[in-house]
Design an enzyme around this catalytic site. Sequence first.
Site, PDB file in Angstrom:
ATOM      1  N   CYS A 135       0.874  -1.187   0.000  1.00 42.90           N
ATOM      2  CA  CYS A 135       0.000   0.000   0.000  1.00 42.90           C
ATOM      3  C   CYS A 135       0.905   1.229   0.000  1.00 42.90           C
ATOM      4  CB  CYS A 135      -0.914  -0.006   1.219  1.00 42.90           C
ATOM      5  SG  CYS A 135      -1.790   1.567   1.416  1.00 42.90           S
ATOM      6  N   ASN A 153     -12.849  10.306  -1.886  1.00 39.30           N
ATOM      7  CA  ASN A 153     -13.335   9.278  -2.792  1.00 39.30           C
ATOM      8  C   ASN A 153     -13.483   7.995  -1.992  1.00 39.30           C
ATOM      9  OD1 ASN A 153     -13.413  10.888  -5.128  1.00 39.30           O
ATOM     10  ND2 ASN A 153     -11.209  10.654  -5.389  1.00 39.30           N
ATOM     11  N   HIS A 157      -8.322   8.447   2.656  1.00 38.14           N
ATOM     12  CA  HIS A 157      -7.654   9.745   2.627  1.00 38.14           C
ATOM     13  C   HIS A 157      -8.624  10.837   2.191  1.00 38.14           C
ATOM     14  CE1 HIS A 157      -7.234   8.000  -1.400  1.00 38.14           C
ATOM     15  NE2 HIS A 157      -7.301   9.240  -1.855  1.00 38.14           N
ATOM     16  N   GLY A 215     -14.266   6.504  -7.975  1.00 36.41           N
ATOM     17  CA  GLY A 215     -12.966   6.546  -8.643  1.00 36.41           C
ATOM     18  C   GLY A 215     -11.800   6.455  -7.687  1.00 36.41           C
TER      19      GLY A 215
HETATM   20  P1  AMP Z   1      -7.863   8.807  -5.038  1.00 34.27           P
HETATM   21  O1  AMP Z   1      -8.316   8.761  -6.459  1.00 34.27           O
HETATM   22  O2  AMP Z   1      -8.823   9.563  -4.158  1.00 34.27           O
HETATM   23  O3  AMP Z   1      -7.534   7.433  -4.491  1.00 34.27           O
HETATM   24  O4  AMP Z   1      -6.567   9.693  -5.025  1.00 34.27           O
HETATM   25  C1  AMP Z   1      -5.270   9.236  -4.856  1.00 34.27           C
HETATM   26  C2  AMP Z   1      -4.383  10.450  -4.770  1.00 34.27           C
HETATM   27  O5  AMP Z   1      -3.114  10.057  -4.309  1.00 34.27           O
HETATM   28  C3  AMP Z   1      -4.172  11.190  -6.104  1.00 34.27           C
HETATM   29  O6  AMP Z   1      -4.263  12.592  -5.880  1.00 34.27           O
HETATM   30  C4  AMP Z   1      -2.732  10.808  -6.462  1.00 34.27           C
HETATM   31  O7  AMP Z   1      -2.090  11.819  -7.217  1.00 34.27           O
HETATM   32  C5  AMP Z   1      -2.124  10.697  -5.084  1.00 34.27           C
HETATM   33  N1  AMP Z   1      -0.933   9.863  -5.020  1.00 34.27           N
HETATM   34  C6  AMP Z   1      -0.772   8.601  -5.476  1.00 34.27           C
HETATM   35  N2  AMP Z   1       0.467   8.155  -5.218  1.00 34.27           N
HETATM   36  C7  AMP Z   1       1.109   9.159  -4.570  1.00 34.27           C
HETATM   37  C8  AMP Z   1       2.413   9.324  -4.040  1.00 34.27           C
HETATM   38  N3  AMP Z   1       3.346   8.362  -4.120  1.00 34.27           N
HETATM   39  N4  AMP Z   1       2.721  10.497  -3.452  1.00 34.27           N
HETATM   40  C9  AMP Z   1       1.816  11.474  -3.365  1.00 34.27           C
HETATM   41  N5  AMP Z   1       0.563  11.387  -3.839  1.00 34.27           N
HETATM   42  C10 AMP Z   1       0.217  10.239  -4.447  1.00 34.27           C
HETATM   43 ZN    ZN Z   2      -2.339   1.537   3.567  1.00 35.32          ZN
END
Ligand code: AMP
Ligand code: ZN
Length: 112
Positions: free
Chosen positions: A4, A85, A98, A91
Site C-alpha cells: 500500500c 473518494n 484519505h 474513482g
Molecule cells: P484517489 O483517487 O482519491 O484514491 O486519489 C489518490 C491520490 O493520491 C491522487 O491525488 C494521487 O495523485 C495521489 N498519489 C498517489 N500516489 C502518490 C504518491 N506516491 N505520493 C503522493 N501522492 C500520491
Molecule cells: Zn495503507
Amino acid sequence: MKDCIFCKIANQEIGTEIEYENDNVIAFKSIDPKARIHLIITTKKHYDTILDIDDAETIQDLHKAIKEVSQKFNIYNSGFRLINNCKEDSGQEVMHAHIHMLGGERLRDAII
Ligand code: AMP
Ligand code: ZN
C-alpha cells in the site's frame, strides 16, 4: 498493509516529504496536483476507506489535521475544498482512506 503506497509513505519507506503529522494522521503533497495546493490527509494506520475508520481518536485527529494543515498552508481563512473518494463508483484509486485538500486559488467547476 503490504504494497500500500500510503502505508509506505506513513512508515517513511519512501522519500515522500511529510508536511504535517499528529498522533494518528499525516499529510503530504499530492504527486499529481489538481490545484495550486493539493494535499493528501491520511491515517497512519491502514483503513481501506473512510467508512472503515472505527477509532474516535483518529476521526478527531483527522479534523485536527484539516484545521492545522490549512493553517500551515495559509488557506484557513481563504478556504479550501475537501474531497473524499470512497469505493469504486467514486474513482478511489488508492485503497487507503484519505481526504484531498485543494486550495490556494479560486476553485471553479464546483459540482455541488
Ligand atoms: P484517489 O483517487 O482519491 O484514491 O486519489 C489518490 C491520490 O493520491 C491522487 O491525488 C494521487 O495523485 C495521489 N498519489 C498517489 N500516489 C502518490 C504518491 N506516491 N505520493 C503522493 N501522492 C500520491
Ligand atoms: Zn495503507
